[in-house]
Structures are given as structure tokens and as C-alpha cells.
Enzyme design. Structure first.
Site, PDB file in Angstrom:
ATOM      1  N   ASP A 195       0.875  -1.170   0.000  1.00  0.00           N
ATOM      2  CA  ASP A 195       0.000   0.000   0.000  1.00  0.00           C
ATOM      3  C   ASP A 195       0.914   1.222   0.000  1.00  0.00           C
ATOM      4  O   ASP A 195       1.468   1.607   1.025  1.00  0.00           O
ATOM      5  CB  ASP A 195      -0.886  -0.034   1.247  1.00  0.00           C
ATOM      6  N   GLN A 198       0.934   6.460   0.994  1.00  0.00           N
ATOM      7  CA  GLN A 198       1.734   7.476   1.665  1.00  0.00           C
ATOM      8  C   GLN A 198       3.187   7.479   1.198  1.00  0.00           C
ATOM      9  O   GLN A 198       3.892   8.473   1.390  1.00  0.00           O
ATOM     10  CB  GLN A 198       1.684   7.270   3.185  1.00  0.00           C
TER      11      GLN A 198
END
Length: 431
Positions: A195, A198
Site C-alpha cells: 500500500d 503514503q
């Protein structure tokens, strides 16, 4: 109380972003230039992104099945956007780029394709914690080294299809050792999903070099807030799975009796795609590829150090960290202050100083709970448009709050803190 800063050197923005000259009203009267410290939630658009969208709008049309000139231009733009994304993340030749709505959408898509169990950490954003149908959650340790050891033990304990981890925490900004985790996952017979929501805006990504099988991120966190995200990954699972959505564009042929589905990426992109969102995301990838990510890291480090030094002098302020040995963090600083609720701090910063931060539990409730902050915290997130003047304004505002120099009263209603009375918004001011 006065702010203590690391240096007098001015740190300028690295890029032009939308809203950099936005003026916002203050509750006590007057206005000021808005300070955006909420990049981790949604980043403003880069100038190159808005320019790309403006240039494409006159020829916007439906893609893939139109003979008209505008349709051909839009189709070419949409498909070339995949190339930009693939170059940006260093994708392998056998990996495909699937356009989605956002990171959450990408992870839910992949969850329907995984042929086995998934291992995740308890520190994950809900988007990487909730979708997996057969998951085993590993509790992170107090050090990053011990956390990796626990992951290795879990991966080797029983057959695992996928290790799903964040690239950088959306709460603390701490960066995980992705290449090392990929090596561990593969040694244990699993694949790895990162993921990168960020991580992508802050650090260079090289999927092939790191050995990453799947990667997901969002345009709205990558300076392209036009409603597109992406899943980059190996083709075999994507081609074997049922289509994410059933509909036009995902098929090769349909009869009343049977359906022949197309391979990925079309297999998982049924319906009219978000052409403008994909173009915006590609423009952001192209623009960021022209930046030296070493310079980006230095820019963030200078501003983060200035922020930590300034806030470190505030009585009762506590920074949130996961690990004592994390070697790198992106531009995120999260904290609490004794005697003040996070929402109260955020409301004060916005109403009296024109500073936007994020408060709450950041879609990471288990992590906030284990950090001893079940009621949330305040998150300050930096980006390419941040500068030292912004940091100084925030530090001075927080110091004034703790010193009792507020100009307004605040009250909590239906779980949200607001100034009382609220003077900033009128019917004419809202658009």
C-alpha cells in the site's frame, strides 16, 4: 513560550500547487493565507496536472470504441497513462496497470483475486486491514527489526498467498523495509502487496528492484485529485479472477448463454473509465519523475526537523512513534497535547490561524489504540508546497494555545469541535 527552531534558513516550496495563494477568513475577523498541513489526506493538484487536464478537456470523449477524433485522442491519452504509471514505479514487463478509484478500491479489487490467505500487520490503514477474506493479523513489536522477525515467523508457519504491508505509516510516517520484506515473502512462498498511498508522494519506488508483486496508490494523495487510483501487479492472479465489475469493456464477447472475459487490465475496468483522472495521475507521475527524490527527502527532513524542534518545546506535547529503530520517515508528524482534545486543537488552528491539519484516528483505529490514543491525535503532514514559514506559523500557534492565548471559545457538538459563535461561513462564501 517561544518557538525554538532548528535554523534560520528559509526552506521554500519545491513545486507549485493549487491553493498556494488561497485566502481564508479567521473567526476573530480578517483573513490570512491558508496553510495546508493535510497532504496525507488529500494533496493539492500540481500545476502540471491542472495544465494537462485543461489541455485534454476540449478533446475529452469516451474511449476504446469510438471512431471520432476526440475519442481516438482520449483513448490514446488513457492508454499512455498506463505507461507513465509503469515508468514511475519501475514496473516489470509482466505487470499490468489497472486504473481504479483510489487505493481502497485497488486493494478490494486485489482481495478478490488472492488464491489463499493474507498476512497483515495491525498497524495498517483500514483499507489494507479489512478487505482480505482470509487474513492473519500480526501485532507489530516495539522495534522494526522485531516486527520483521514476527512477520517471517508467521509467513513460515503455514501456507500464505500474500503479505500485504504499508510502504509508510499514515499515522507516524515511518517507512518499512519493502525490499527486505519482499525477499522474506518470496522465500516463504508468498507474494507481497505494498500500500504505497503514503510512500509514493515522498520516495522513489522501484517495483522491479524491490521485488514487489503488487502496488497500489491514489491520485488524490499524489497531487492528482481527480478521482483515480491504480493497482500495478502480476497478471496471472488478475486474469484468473472474476472481473471486479461485470459490464461493458471487461469482455471480449457476450451471448445470452455465455461470456468471454477480457484479460487484465480491461477485465477489471468495466464501464466508462475515468479518463481525466487517469490523465491527471499520469501527469503527476511524469512531473514527480522529473524531481530528484533525494531533494524531496531533504526538503521534508529540513521541515520535519524544524517542526519537531519547535513542537518539542511545548509542555505536555507527545509525539506518536511506532518503532525506536525506524531508519526513515516521510513528512508526517502526529502528536497529542495534555489537556486538549485533538479536535479542539485542529478547530483552533483552523479558526484563528488559517492552518489545516487532520485530527482523529486516521482510519487506523487498532494502531491508535495500541499507541494509547484511542481518542485520536493531531496529524501534520507536509508536501511539495510546504515551506519553513508554514512550519513557523504552526509552532507559534500551538505555543499560543498552550500558553492560554486563544481569542475564541470552542464547543463540541455531535462529536465535532467548532468555534462559538462561528463567524467564517455565510451563504455567499460557500461554493
Amino acid at each position: 513560550m517561544t518557538a525554538v527552531l532548528t535554523a534560520d534558513v528559509c526552506v521554500a516550496p519545491l513545486a507549485q500547487v493549487s491553493g498556494s495563494d488561497l485566502r481564508v477568513p479567521l473567526v476573530q475577523g480578517g483573513d490570512c493565507t491558508y496553510v495546508n498541513f493535510d497532504y496525507a489526506a488529500s494533496a493539492p493538484a500540481l500545476a502540471q496536472v491542472t495544465d494537462r487536464i485543461g489541455a485534454l478537456l476540449p478533446t475529452y470523449s469516451s474511449v476504446h470504441r469510438g471512431a471520432g477524433y476526440a475519442s481516438r485522442v482520449s483513448t490514446e491519452c488513457y492508454e499512455k497513462a498506463r505507461d507513465s504509471v509503469a515508468r514511475f514505479v519501475g514496473a516489470c514487463d509482466d505487470q499490468v496497470v489497472v486504473f481504479t478509484r483510489n487505493t481502497t478500491d485497488s486493494l478490494n479489487l486485489l482481495a478478490g483475486c488472492v488464491p489463499g490467505s493474507t498476512v497483515v500487520l495491525d498497524i495498517e490503514h483500514h483499507a489494507n486491514l479489512l478487505p482480505w477474506k482470509d487474513s492473519r493479523v500480526v501485532r507489530a513489536a516495539d522495534t522494526l527489526a522485531e516486527t520483521v522477525r514476527l512477520l517471517v515467523a508467521e509467513l513460515c508457519s503455514k501456507p500464505t498467498a500474500l503479505l500485504a504491508v504499508t510502504g509508510a505509516s499514515n499515522v507516524t510516517g515511518e517507512v518499512l523495509p519493502i525490499a527486505a520484506l519482499a525477499e522474506v515473502a518470496h522465500r516463504c512462498g508468498a507474494r507481497i502487496l505494498v500500500d504505497a498511498a503514503q510512500l509514493a508522494p515522498h520516495r522513489r519506488i522501484d517495483v522491479e528492484e524491490w521485488g514487489v508483486d503488487y502496488l497500489a496508490f491514489s491520485g488524490h494523495k499524489l497531487y492528482a485529485p481527480f478521482g483515480a487510483g491504480v493497482l500495478v501487479g502480476r497478471r496471472d492472479w488478475l486474469d484468473a479472477a472474476e472481473p471486479y465489475l461485470a459490464g461493458g469493456g471487461a469482455v471480449r464477447n457476450v451471448t445470452v448463454e455465455s461470456t468471454q472475459w477480457a484479460p487484465a487490465p480491461a477485465r477489471h475496468e468495466a464501464g466508462t473509465p475515468n479518463v481525466l483522472g487517469a490523465a491527471a495521475l499520469a501527469a503527476a507521475c511524469d512531473a514527480l519523475s522529473e524531481l530528484d527524490f533525494g531533494t524531496v527527502a531533504e526538503h521534508e527532513a529540513a521541515l520535519t526537523g524544524r517542526l519537531l524542534d519547535g513542537l518539542g518545546s511545548v509542555d505536555g506535547l507527545e509525539f506518536l512513534r511506532l518503532w525506536s529503530d525506524a531508519p526513515d520517515t516521510v513528512g508526517i508528524v502526529t502528536f497529542t497535547i495534555d489537556g486538549f482534545e485533538p479536535g479542539e486543537i485542529a478547530a483552533y488552528l483552523s479558526a484563528e490561524h488559517g492552518i489545516g491539519v487532520r485530527d482523529g484516528r486516521f482510519c487506523a483505529h487498532p494502531l491508535l489504540g495500541r499507541l494509547g490514543k484511542p481518542d485520536g491525535a493531531v496529524r501534520v503532514s507536509l508536501g511539495l508546497g510546504s515551506c519553513s514559514e508554514d512550519v513557523d506559523r504552526l509552532v507559534d500557534a500551538v505555543c499560543s494555545l498552550v500558553a492560554g492565548r486563544r481569542n475564541w471559545a470552542y464547543a463540541k457538538e455531535s462529536g465535532q469541535w467548532n468555534p462559538v459563535p462561528e463567524t467564517r461561513f455565510s451563504r455567499d462564501a460557500l461554493v
